[in-house]
Structure formats: C-alpha cells, structure tokens
Design a protein around this motif. Structure first.
Motif, mmCIF file in Angstrom:
data_model
loop_
_atom_site.group_PDB
_atom_site.id
_atom_site.type_symbol
_atom_site.label_atom_id
_atom_site.label_comp_id
_atom_site.label_asym_id
_atom_site.label_seq_id
_atom_site.Cartn_x
_atom_site.Cartn_y
_atom_site.Cartn_z
ATOM 1 N N ASP A 5 0.834 -1.204 0.000
ATOM 2 C CA ASP A 5 0.000 0.000 0.000
ATOM 3 C C ASP A 5 0.870 1.256 0.000
ATOM 4 O OD1 ASP A 5 -2.041 -1.762 0.114
ATOM 5 O OD2 ASP A 5 -2.645 -1.318 2.164
ATOM 6 N N THR A 6 1.925 1.221 0.812
ATOM 7 C CA THR A 6 2.847 2.361 0.882
ATOM 8 C C THR A 6 3.486 2.610 -0.471
ATOM 9 O OG1 THR A 6 3.334 1.910 3.207
ATOM 10 C CG2 THR A 6 4.921 3.256 2.010
ATOM 11 N N TYR A 7 3.923 1.540 -1.133
ATOM 12 C CA TYR A 7 4.579 1.673 -2.434
ATOM 13 C C TYR A 7 3.619 2.211 -3.496
ATOM 14 C CZ TYR A 7 8.543 -1.011 -0.597
ATOM 15 O OH TYR A 7 9.623 -1.439 0.118
ATOM 16 N N ILE A 8 2.369 1.740 -3.449
ATOM 17 C CA ILE A 8 1.377 2.214 -4.420
ATOM 18 C C ILE A 8 1.120 3.703 -4.236
ATOM 19 C CG2 ILE A 8 -1.043 2.049 -5.107
ATOM 20 C CD1 ILE A 8 -0.884 -0.953 -4.531
ATOM 21 N N ALA A 9 1.001 4.135 -2.971
ATOM 22 C CA ALA A 9 0.809 5.564 -2.705
ATOM 23 C C ALA A 9 2.017 6.371 -3.156
ATOM 24 C CB ALA A 9 0.560 5.770 -1.207
ATOM 25 N N GLN A 10 3.204 5.796 -2.988
ATOM 26 C CA GLN A 10 4.451 6.494 -3.322
ATOM 27 C C GLN A 10 4.592 6.771 -4.809
ATOM 28 O OE1 GLN A 10 8.602 4.602 -3.010
ATOM 29 N NE2 GLN A 10 8.319 5.506 -0.993
ATOM 30 N N ILE A 11 4.139 5.834 -5.645
ATOM 31 C CA ILE A 11 4.325 5.990 -7.100
ATOM 32 C C ILE A 11 3.153 6.691 -7.770
ATOM 33 C CG2 ILE A 11 5.745 3.905 -7.255
ATOM 34 C CD1 ILE A 11 3.331 2.425 -8.369
ATOM 35 N N SER A 12 2.090 6.988 -7.018
ATOM 36 C CA SER A 12 0.871 7.507 -7.656
ATOM 37 C C SER A 12 1.120 8.819 -8.394
ATOM 38 C CB SER A 12 -0.237 7.690 -6.615
ATOM 39 O OG SER A 12 0.149 8.615 -5.612
ATOM 40 N N ILE A 13 1.832 9.755 -7.788
ATOM 41 C CA ILE A 13 2.041 11.065 -8.413
ATOM 42 C C ILE A 13 3.036 10.983 -9.575
ATOM 43 C CG2 ILE A 13 2.943 13.403 -8.029
ATOM 44 C CD1 ILE A 13 1.631 13.241 -5.241
ATOM 45 N N ILE A 35 -6.101 10.162 -7.941
ATOM 46 C CA ILE A 35 -7.089 10.306 -6.864
ATOM 47 C C ILE A 35 -6.991 9.130 -5.892
ATOM 48 C CG2 ILE A 35 -9.555 10.405 -6.328
ATOM 49 C CD1 ILE A 35 -9.923 11.776 -9.083
ATOM 50 N N GLU A 36 -6.899 7.915 -6.421
ATOM 51 C CA GLU A 36 -6.801 6.735 -5.570
ATOM 52 C C GLU A 36 -5.504 6.750 -4.772
ATOM 53 O OE1 GLU A 36 -7.415 3.073 -7.657
ATOM 54 O OE2 GLU A 36 -9.382 3.654 -8.415
ATOM 55 N N GLY A 37 -4.404 7.164 -5.418
ATOM 56 C CA GLY A 37 -3.128 7.210 -4.714
ATOM 57 C C GLY A 37 -3.093 8.287 -3.647
ATOM 58 N N TRP A 38 -3.683 9.446 -3.947
ATOM 59 C CA TRP A 38 -3.664 10.567 -3.010
ATOM 60 C C TRP A 38 -4.562 10.301 -1.808
ATOM 61 C CZ3 TRP A 38 -0.509 14.732 -3.004
ATOM 62 C CH2 TRP A 38 -0.814 15.768 -2.131
ATOM 63 N N ILE A 94 -13.917 11.432 -5.842
ATOM 64 C CA ILE A 94 -13.526 11.743 -4.464
ATOM 65 C C ILE A 94 -14.661 11.398 -3.503
ATOM 66 C CG2 ILE A 94 -13.051 13.640 -2.862
ATOM 67 C CD1 ILE A 94 -11.347 14.920 -4.989
ATOM 68 N N TYR A 95 -15.883 11.743 -3.897
ATOM 69 C CA TYR A 95 -17.035 11.425 -3.049
ATOM 70 C C TYR A 95 -17.143 9.917 -2.829
ATOM 71 C CZ TYR A 95 -21.815 11.309 -1.289
ATOM 72 O OH TYR A 95 -22.928 11.090 -0.498
ATOM 73 N N GLY A 96 -16.875 9.166 -3.891
ATOM 74 C CA GLY A 96 -16.918 7.716 -3.756
ATOM 75 C C GLY A 96 -15.816 7.186 -2.858
ATOM 76 N N LEU A 97 -14.618 7.784 -2.957
ATOM 77 C CA LEU A 97 -13.488 7.297 -2.168
ATOM 78 C C LEU A 97 -13.629 7.608 -0.682
ATOM 79 C CD1 LEU A 97 -10.208 7.816 -4.236
ATOM 80 C CD2 LEU A 97 -10.979 5.739 -3.097
ATOM 81 N N VAL A 98 -14.111 8.809 -0.355
ATOM 82 C CA VAL A 98 -14.212 9.154 1.066
ATOM 83 C C VAL A 98 -15.311 8.349 1.748
ATOM 84 C CG1 VAL A 98 -13.305 11.483 0.738
ATOM 85 C CG2 VAL A 98 -15.774 11.100 0.620
ATOM 86 N N ASN A 99 -16.132 7.670 0.969
ATOM 87 C CA ASN A 99 -17.128 6.741 1.514
ATOM 88 C C ASN A 99 -16.750 5.297 1.196
ATOM 89 O OD1 ASN A 99 -19.599 8.484 2.493
ATOM 90 N ND2 ASN A 99 -18.903 9.394 0.577
ATOM 91 N N ALA A 100 -15.442 5.069 1.004
ATOM 92 C CA ALA A 100 -14.985 3.773 0.496
ATOM 93 C C ALA A 100 -14.922 2.688 1.564
ATOM 94 C CB ALA A 100 -13.607 3.925 -0.165
ATOM 95 N N ASP A 101 -15.470 2.969 2.784
ATOM 96 C CA ASP A 101 -15.609 1.867 3.727
ATOM 97 C C ASP A 101 -16.560 0.832 3.149
ATOM 98 O OD1 ASP A 101 -17.525 3.916 3.933
ATOM 99 O OD2 ASP A 101 -18.247 3.115 5.845
ATOM 100 N N ASN A 102 -17.394 1.273 2.210
ATOM 101 C CA ASN A 102 -18.218 0.365 1.415
ATOM 102 C C ASN A 102 -17.664 0.384 0.003
ATOM 103 O OD1 ASN A 102 -20.132 -1.018 -0.031
ATOM 104 N ND2 ASN A 102 -21.871 0.195 0.657
#
Length: 388
Positions: free
Chosen positions: A33-41, A210-213, A347-355
């Motif tokens: 997860d850390t690596y995916i976030a790192q390469i997103s930008i 968006i997913e990485g950020w 973004i709206y979908g991601l911030v509610n991504a517990d579902n």
C-alpha cells in the motif's frame, strides 16, 4: 499483425507480469500500500505528459537532416511537472530524497519518450518500442536480484533504476547508429503541447492519482484488489487504444454502420457474454485457486470487475470520441467542468470507500457522465453545422 504491434502487446503483458510479481512477493501487504501511494504522483504525471505529446509528437516531429527539434513548451512542461511532482510528494509526507527520486523517475520516463520518438523518426518503428521493453525486463531482473538477497526495494526505486539503465543503453545505441550526427535542439518551432490537450488527456490518468492521493480511505485488501483489476483493464484498453489509433477510419465506418444495421446486436451480445462469464466464475469459483497464490480473493476481483468492465469500456469510448475529433472535443470551459465533475464524483466515492461498492458505483458513474456529456456536445455541434 506487425512486429510493432506485437512488441506493443508484449509491453502490456510485461507490465501486467510486474503487477503480479509485486503482489506475490511484497509482504506485508501494508508495505505494498505504501509503495502504491508512493508511485501515484510520478506515474500520474508521466502518463499525463506522454499521453499529451506522445502520438502527435511522434507524427509531427519537425527535423532537418541532422536535428531533432523539440519545442520549448515541451521542455517547460516537463520542468514544471518535475517540480510539481516533488512538491506534491512532499505534501504526501515523503522524505525529500524520495520526492526527488520520484521527480527523477518522471524526467527519465519523459526522456525515454523523446528518445523513442527520435528512434522512430531516424531508425525504426520496431526499435522505438524496445526501450520500454528493456525497462520492463530490467525492472523484473533488478527486483528478483534484490529479492534473492533478502533486500526489498520500493517499486519507485526499482522502476527508476530500470528506466535510467534503459535510457542510457538506447541513447548510446541511437548516437552510435547515427554516427553522432543528430543534435537535439530546443526551439520555439515544432510541435507544441496545447493546454486544452493536456486537460482532455488528464481524464485518462486522474483516477489513478485520486486513488493514490486518498489511499488512506481504502483498506489494505480493497486497494490491492483495485490495483490488480486496474492493471488488467488498463492492459486491455491499451490494446483498444492501439486499434483505434491505427484503424480510426475503419472503426468510424463500422460504428456509423452499426447504428444503422443489426451489427449493434453483436456488441450487446458480447457484453451479455462477459457478464455471463462473471456469473460462472462467481458460481463455481473458477479463479479461486489461481488468485489465492497471490493473496487475492476471486469474489472481490469479480465484484470490482463487474463495475470496471463498463467503466473502462466507456473510458475507451471517450478516447475514441476524442481521437475522432482530432484529440479534443470540449472547449476549455467545458473540459474544466467535466474534470471538476469527474474528480468530485470519484472523491465522493473514495471518502465513503468503507463500502467498496459505493466507490465502484462512483467510478462507473464518473465515466457514464463523461460519455453522455461528450455525446451531447457532439449532437449539439452537429445541429449547429446543419443549421448553417
């Protein structure tokens, strides 16, 4: 099928193979997860830059016998984007050296794009695709070497090393084959990156950023599964992009005739067939044994795929609309409206991504919106032309 097409397909396959290797060998999953976030930008900016000037720059590169002319706007855009890459990564919380590494990866990837264009112009279409192939090969090799020594490098570090090695090898090859007679000249002439083209092309890479950020809104399992399915559909769309780019006129003819005949029913039957496969895989867990090897759940993969299949189909359809209209479709105000709406829905979908299903529906809804709005603009433009 030409050698060029085969190499392009091979590059897509190599990219998918890398995804599987990273999923299988990188543990614990939180590290992935850390690596995916790192390469997103860096990946986002690389994709945006190469998509923005790749095809047009390849075909419109102006040159004299011994000069490759690179427009100042391309260089300025790359410099600005590299600074932006460093800044955005720093805001994500990475150490400065990691941010600089991300910027270096971006610059190296853009340099490979320019070098490939030069090889295409002066040497061979086939050879022009090999720097990417070699980069993938080096990435796999470096990753496995360090893995054998129980050293885990970040995905960003591995891909940066591989990109730099590939660039050095093919830059040397290019200059040797051209006897050092080719000069790279930065000038105000030649192909210019247009702001409106950048805005249009950003649609195809924004969701990854968006997913990485906003990675913290996704749990570990969901992020891993999303990344895997993204890779599958990106690979499939890559094939579709190749077909559209090289066969645009014939595809236009087919699409026009489809709406005037019974050909469209075969497209609909194809969609039904794909969903039937999903049902069968769900029912009999056909993929369970294979996916469990790389710690993935077939149920979750299929659930994501049910939404991603139409979303990526619309993604490819939007690309077709853009290419059919010389790379752009909207005015500046219209594309800004599209981008803001697209980003807001995701973004709206991601911030509610517990579902997870909520985000999947949002992702699909964002592409439905872009496709419908694009068709509306085309219809409006056609009515204006008929009125004249």
């Amino acid at each position: 099928m030409t050698k060029t097409t085969l190499v392009s397909l091979a590059n897509i396959f190599f990219g998918f193979t890398l995804q599987v290797l990273f999923l299988y060998f990188i543990t614990p999953s939180s590290l992935l997860d850390t690596y995916i976030a790192q390469i997103s930008i860096p990946f986002f900016l690389t994709g945006l830059t190469l998509v923005s000037f790749r095809e047009d720059f390849f075909s419109n590169m102006q040159n004299d016998r011994d000069e490759v002319i690179i427009n100042q706007t391309i260089v300025s855009f790359i410099i600005f984007s590299s600074i932006l890459c460093t800044g955005l990564m720093y805001l994500q919380g990475w150490q400065l050296r990691t941010c600089i590494l991300g910027s270096f990866y971006y610059i190296t990837s853009c340099s490979i794009g320019i070098l490939s264009a030069s090889i295409k112009r002066y040497l061979s279409n086939f050879i022009a695709l090999l720097p990417i192939s070699l980069m993938y090969a080096f990435t796999i090799t470096i990753f496995l070497i360090f893995l054998s020594k129980a050293i885990t490098l970040s995905i960003l570090m591995v891909t940066t090393i591989a990109s730099f090695v590939s660039l050095c090898i093919f830059a040397t090859y290019f200059f040797l084959k051209t006897s050092f007679n080719i000069k790279f000249v930065i000038t105000k002439y030649g192909y210019k990156i247009k702001f409106i083209n950048i805005l249009h092309n950003s649609l195809f890479v924004l969701y990854a950023l968006i997913e990485g950020w906003l990675v913290s809104f996704l749990n570990t399992s969901d992020l891993t599964h999303l990344s895997f399915v993204h890779r599958i559909y990106t690979a499939l769309n890559g094939i579709g992009v190749l077909l559209i780019f090289y066969n645009l006129d014939s595809i236009k003819t087919f699409s026009i005739s489809s709406f005037k005949s019974k050909k469209l029913i075969f497209v609909l039957l194809g969609c039904v067939f794909v969903y039937l496969l999903h049902f069968l895989f769900f029912q009999y867990q056909i993929l369970d044994t294979t996916l469990s090897i790389i710690n993935l759940s077939d149920d979750k993969i299929l659930l994501i795929s049910i939404y991603f299949f139409p979303a990526y189909a619309l993604n490819l359809f939007v690309f077709y609309l853009f290419r059919s209209n010389l790379g752009t479709l909207f005015t500046v105000n219209q594309i800004i409206f599209v981008l803001l709406t697209f980003v807001s829905i995701n973004i709206y979908g991601l911030v509610n991504a517990d579902n997870l299903v909520f985000y999947l529906r949002s992702f699909l809804a964002s592409w439905i919106f872009v496709a419908i709005y694009g068709l509306t603009i085309i219809r409006k433009n056609n009515m204006i032309l008929k009125a004249k």
